[in-house]
Design a protein around this motif. Structure first.
Motif, PDB file in Angstrom:
ATOM      1  N   ILE A   1       0.977  -1.184  -0.055  1.00  0.00           N
ATOM      2  CA  ILE A   1      -0.094  -0.087  -0.105  1.00  0.00           C
ATOM      3  C   ILE A   1       0.801   1.196  -0.241  1.00  0.00           C
ATOM      4  N   TYR A   2       1.884   1.368   0.875  1.00  0.00           N
ATOM      5  CA  TYR A   2       2.428   2.425   1.008  1.00  0.00           C
ATOM      6  C   TYR A   2       3.426   2.523  -0.366  1.00  0.00           C
ATOM      7  N   ASN A   3       3.759   1.647  -1.009  1.00  0.00           N
ATOM      8  CA  ASN A   3       4.690   1.588  -2.451  1.00  0.00           C
ATOM      9  C   ASN A   3       3.898   1.527  -3.542  1.00  0.00           C
ATOM     10  N   HIS A   4       2.563   1.789  -3.540  1.00  0.00           N
ATOM     11  CA  HIS A   4       1.538   1.465  -4.409  1.00  0.00           C
ATOM     12  C   HIS A   4       2.069   2.129  -5.879  1.00  0.00           C
ATOM     13  N   GLU A   5       2.392   3.233  -5.761  1.00  0.00           N
ATOM     14  CA  GLU A   5       2.818   3.864  -7.139  1.00  0.00           C
ATOM     15  C   GLU A   5       3.799   3.363  -7.879  1.00  0.00           C
ATOM     16  N   ASN A   6       5.050   3.014  -7.095  1.00  0.00           N
ATOM     17  CA  ASN A   6       5.982   2.296  -7.684  1.00  0.00           C
ATOM     18  C   ASN A   6       5.758   0.909  -8.327  1.00  0.00           C
ATOM     19  N   LEU A   7       4.741   0.248  -7.529  1.00  0.00           N
ATOM     20  CA  LEU A   7       4.418  -1.097  -8.073  1.00  0.00           C
ATOM     21  C   LEU A   7       3.510  -0.997  -9.275  1.00  0.00           C
ATOM     22  N   VAL A   8       2.805  -0.096  -9.347  1.00  0.00           N
ATOM     23  CA  VAL A   8       2.010   0.167 -10.779  1.00  0.00           C
ATOM     24  C   VAL A   8       2.989   0.438 -11.898  1.00  0.00           C
ATOM     25  N   LYS A   9       3.792   1.287 -11.636  1.00  0.00           N
ATOM     26  CA  LYS A   9       4.832   1.512 -12.738  1.00  0.00           C
ATOM     27  C   LYS A   9       5.678   0.197 -13.125  1.00  0.00           C
ATOM     28  N   PHE A  10       6.215  -0.707 -12.046  1.00  0.00           N
ATOM     29  CA  PHE A  10       6.762  -1.735 -12.198  1.00  0.00           C
ATOM     30  C   PHE A  10       5.731  -2.561 -13.062  1.00  0.00           C
ATOM     31  N   CYS A  11       4.543  -2.845 -12.707  1.00  0.00           N
ATOM     32  CA  CYS A  11       3.820  -3.852 -13.508  1.00  0.00           C
ATOM     33  C   CYS A  11       3.673  -3.507 -14.938  1.00  0.00           C
ATOM     34  N   LEU A  12       3.788  -2.014 -15.096  1.00  0.00           N
ATOM     35  CA  LEU A  12       3.378  -1.403 -16.408  1.00  0.00           C
ATOM     36  C   LEU A  12       4.580  -1.142 -17.531  1.00  0.00           C
ATOM     37  N   ARG A  13       5.742  -1.720 -16.792  1.00  0.00           N
ATOM     38  CA  ARG A  13       7.155  -1.299 -17.352  1.00  0.00           C
ATOM     39  C   ARG A  13       7.192  -1.836 -18.969  1.00  0.00           C
TER      40      ARG A  13
END
Length: 345
Positions: A313-325
């Motif tokens: 939850i804390y790092n969700h923005e980076n996780l989204v970027k990672f999944c869409l790389r």
């Protein structure tokens, strides 16, 4: 997020909120650590460390600051393998190396010098070195242990990046046997200076941590094992320290972040069982964390699961970027560090 709120304990929730303010237990999220100081306190120490928590030299300073409870601010800088560093950081340290510390407005760019300066300027904050007067036996062992740490590091690094097998394994056995002997000398406790946790332990920590992960993964060679009982006791003592629990990384991360930093790591025949275990190829959904090759911290499954959700939850923005790389276009200049494991599409 609602489910996490229902499941987490009051202490877990309070600690997380305190961490965001600069208090609570050791963690990687905070950009300021205040300990016993007020919320408006301005620390005299600024630590520039790598964003991902990969750098072993940054880890030493980080652990020392936490153990001594010295208030400090954190500025995170990407490692070179992930692209160019910010221009303002390069003006501060033209070599671009990490860590960098600003202590009482003095810029220091070498990790061992930073550690010495912190001990010198904050002698009342949990001293991490014995003196010749207070304990001559412990004091007289320090330099020899520092030299041993460098020899073990050199042996590990050379073996990891070479194709050698038996010869390098023999060298590792040799130095780890010496390490065992040193750890056995003081029966008052599990640390290098017996019952005193010290800068010696902090010096050894980053690379012994990485060795425990990378040697099985690439070479099929275990060091966190009953073959080295005093070293095993040291690992377990370190795992029990709250400061280290908030800093220590995991085996998977170490095994995949080392090649971008140091170059190609050669795998030997016989290491597959460990690499498959660390990469998760042997995992199942119902498998208990306590059955894994890597010792788990914390060992309570519920705490571990809630912490994983909280971090996501804390790092969700980076996780989204990672999944869409995969839908993006290649960047420039090209950098060497992969964003995921080999099997990620």
């Amino acid at each position: 997020k609602q489910l996490l709120t229902q499941l987490e304990t009051v202490n877990e929730r309070n600690n997380y909120n305190l961490q965001l303010q600069g208090y609570g237990t050791t963690n990687s999220k905070s950009l300021k650590r205040l300990f016993d100081q007020s919320i408006d306190y301005k620390p005299n120490v600024i630590l520039y460390r790598d964003s991902a928590g990969w750098c072993p030299y940054c880890e030493k300073i980080w652990l020392q600051l936490e153990e001594k409870r010295i208030p400090y601010e954190i500025i995170k800088i990407n490692m070179r393998c992930y692209g160019d560093k910010p221009s303002e950081f390069m003006r501060l340290n033209p070599s671009g190396t990490l860590p960098v510390a600003i202590i009482n407005n003095q810029v220091i760019t070498e990790s061992n010098v930073i550690m010495s300066k912190l001990e010198e300027l904050f002698p009342l904050n949990n001293p991490l070195l014995p003196t010749l007067i207070s304990n001559p036996n412990k004091y007289n062992r320090i330099q020899g242990l520092y030299a041993l740490e460098r020899k073990i590091f050199s042996t590990w690094f050379s073996w990891l990046t070479s194709r050698a097998a038996a010869t390098s394994a023999g060298s590792m056995d040799y130095y780890l046997t010496i390490l065992e002997h040193e750890l056995s000398k003081d029966s008052s406790g599990p640390y290098f200076l017996g019952d005193m946790f010290s800068l010696v332990d902090i010096m050894f920590t980053p690379f012994l941590e990485r060795m425990a992960a990378s040697l099985p993964y690439f070479k099929g060679y275990e060091i966190r094992t009953s073959k080295f009982p005093y070293l095993l006791a040291w690992y377990e003592a370190m795992d029990s320290r709250e400061t280290y629990q908030g800093i220590k990384s995991d085996y998977y991360t170490h095994c995949h972040d080392l090649p971008p930093q140091i170059g190609y790591c050669h795998s030997l025949e016989g290491s597959e069982q460990f690499s498959q275990e660390i990469d998760g190829e042997a995992w199942t959904v119902t498998r208990s964390p306590n059955d894994c090759f890597e010792p788990m911290i914390p060992k309570d499954e519920g705490i571990a699961r809630r912490d994983a959700v909280r971090q996501s939850i804390y790092n969700h923005e980076n996780l989204v970027k990672f999944c869409l790389r995969g839908v993006g276009s290649p960047g420039f200049p090209k950098v060497s560090a992969p964003l995921a494991g080999q099997k990620t599409n």
